[in-house]
Scaffold this motif. Structure first.
Motif, PDB file in Angstrom:
ATOM      1  N   ARG A   1      18.909  41.612  49.461  1.00  0.00           N
ATOM      2  CA  ARG A   1      18.276  42.936  49.387  1.00  0.00           C
ATOM      3  C   ARG A   1      18.649  43.692  48.108  1.00  0.00           C
ATOM      4  NH1 ARG A   1      19.440  45.777  54.858  1.00  0.00           N
ATOM      5  NH2 ARG A   1      18.327  47.430  53.783  1.00  0.00           N
ATOM      6  N   GLY A   2      18.966  42.967  47.042  1.00  0.00           N
ATOM      7  CA  GLY A   2      19.225  43.588  45.746  1.00  0.00           C
ATOM      8  C   GLY A   2      20.574  44.246  45.613  1.00  0.00           C
ATOM      9  N   ARG A   3      21.499  43.911  46.455  1.00  0.00           N
ATOM     10  CA  ARG A   3      22.812  44.558  46.423  1.00  0.00           C
ATOM     11  C   ARG A   3      23.714  43.949  45.356  1.00  0.00           C
ATOM     12  NH1 ARG A   3      24.145  46.532  52.427  1.00  0.00           N
ATOM     13  NH2 ARG A   3      22.029  47.126  52.906  1.00  0.00           N
ATOM     14  N   LEU A   4      24.533  44.826  44.771  1.00  0.00           N
ATOM     15  CA  LEU A   4      25.545  44.419  43.795  1.00  0.00           C
ATOM     16  C   LEU A   4      26.915  44.788  44.344  1.00  0.00           C
ATOM     17  CD1 LEU A   4      23.945  45.810  40.517  1.00  0.00           C
ATOM     18  CD2 LEU A   4      23.977  43.441  41.285  1.00  0.00           C
ATOM     19  N   VAL A   5      27.878  43.958  44.070  1.00  0.00           N
ATOM     20  CA  VAL A   5      29.259  44.258  44.446  1.00  0.00           C
ATOM     21  C   VAL A   5      30.033  44.476  43.158  1.00  0.00           C
ATOM     22  CG1 VAL A   5      31.356  43.387  45.543  1.00  0.00           C
ATOM     23  CG2 VAL A   5      29.116  42.898  46.559  1.00  0.00           C
ATOM     24  N   LEU A   6      30.647  45.646  43.052  1.00  0.00           N
ATOM     25  CA  LEU A   6      31.481  45.924  41.884  1.00  0.00           C
ATOM     26  C   LEU A   6      32.846  45.287  42.093  1.00  0.00           C
ATOM     27  CD1 LEU A   6      30.713  49.704  41.237  1.00  0.00           C
ATOM     28  CD2 LEU A   6      29.717  47.703  40.126  1.00  0.00           C
ATOM     29  N   PRO A   7      33.314  44.534  41.129  1.00  0.00           N
ATOM     30  CA  PRO A   7      34.640  43.913  41.259  1.00  0.00           C
ATOM     31  C   PRO A   7      35.731  44.966  41.443  1.00  0.00           C
ATOM     32  CG  PRO A   7      33.422  42.947  39.444  1.00  0.00           C
ATOM     33  CD  PRO A   7      32.642  44.145  39.894  1.00  0.00           C
ATOM     34  N   ALA A   8      36.767  44.589  42.171  1.00  0.00           N
ATOM     35  CA  ALA A   8      37.870  45.514  42.460  1.00  0.00           C
ATOM     36  C   ALA A   8      38.465  46.106  41.191  1.00  0.00           C
ATOM     37  CB  ALA A   8      38.938  44.803  43.282  1.00  0.00           C
ATOM     38  N   ALA A   9      38.583  45.306  40.128  1.00  0.00           N
ATOM     39  CA  ALA A   9      39.164  45.813  38.875  1.00  0.00           C
ATOM     40  C   ALA A   9      38.327  46.952  38.299  1.00  0.00           C
ATOM     41  CB  ALA A   9      39.284  44.677  37.854  1.00  0.00           C
ATOM     42  N   VAL A  10      37.015  46.861  38.434  1.00  0.00           N
ATOM     43  CA  VAL A  10      36.118  47.915  37.937  1.00  0.00           C
ATOM     44  C   VAL A  10      36.263  49.161  38.802  1.00  0.00           C
ATOM     45  CG1 VAL A  10      33.696  48.550  37.592  1.00  0.00           C
ATOM     46  CG2 VAL A  10      34.496  46.271  36.927  1.00  0.00           C
ATOM     47  N   ARG A  11      36.290  48.960  40.126  1.00  0.00           N
ATOM     48  CA  ARG A  11      36.442  50.111  41.030  1.00  0.00           C
ATOM     49  C   ARG A  11      37.764  50.836  40.775  1.00  0.00           C
ATOM     50  NH1 ARG A  11      34.883  46.120  44.768  1.00  0.00           N
ATOM     51  NH2 ARG A  11      36.896  46.296  45.811  1.00  0.00           N
ATOM     52  N   ARG A  12      38.823  50.056  40.570  1.00  0.00           N
ATOM     53  CA  ARG A  12      40.131  50.672  40.285  1.00  0.00           C
ATOM     54  C   ARG A  12      40.105  51.424  38.963  1.00  0.00           C
ATOM     55  NH1 ARG A  12      42.232  45.906  42.469  1.00  0.00           N
ATOM     56  NH2 ARG A  12      42.358  44.986  40.406  1.00  0.00           N
TER      57      ARG A  12
END
Length: 89
Positions: free
Chosen positions: A15-26
């Protein structure tokens, strides 16, 4: 435009979802529920910007457009203008 300090390859999911890597979120201080703004530039580049940054950009733009406000709340200034207009009618 700033230089790239973190780079990850991510894959478009169901459904077009992206997961931001933990390093980016931090690095961005992002938590579940935080809002992001997706910008598609004319040159085809996608920018993903934290909503807090968009608010800061907007405040800076408004400050440059309306330097006479000197820190007043824009809503308060608008209300004062409307009251003056109502008195003149």
């Amino acid at each position: 435009m700033g230089h790239i300090s973190i780079q990850h390859t991510i894959q478009l999911g169901v459904r077009g979802r992206l997961v931001l890597p933990a390093a980016v979120r931090r690095a961005l201080g992002l938590r579940e529920g935080d809002r992001l703004v997706l910008r598609l530039r004319e040159d085809g580049v996608i920018e993903l910007v934290g909503a807090r940054e968009v608010v800061r950009e907007s405040k800076g733009l408004l400050g440059r457009l309306y330097p006479d406000l000197k820190g007043k709340a824009l809503a308060q200034e608008l209300l004062q203008d409307r009251r003056r207009e109502a008195l003149q009618e």
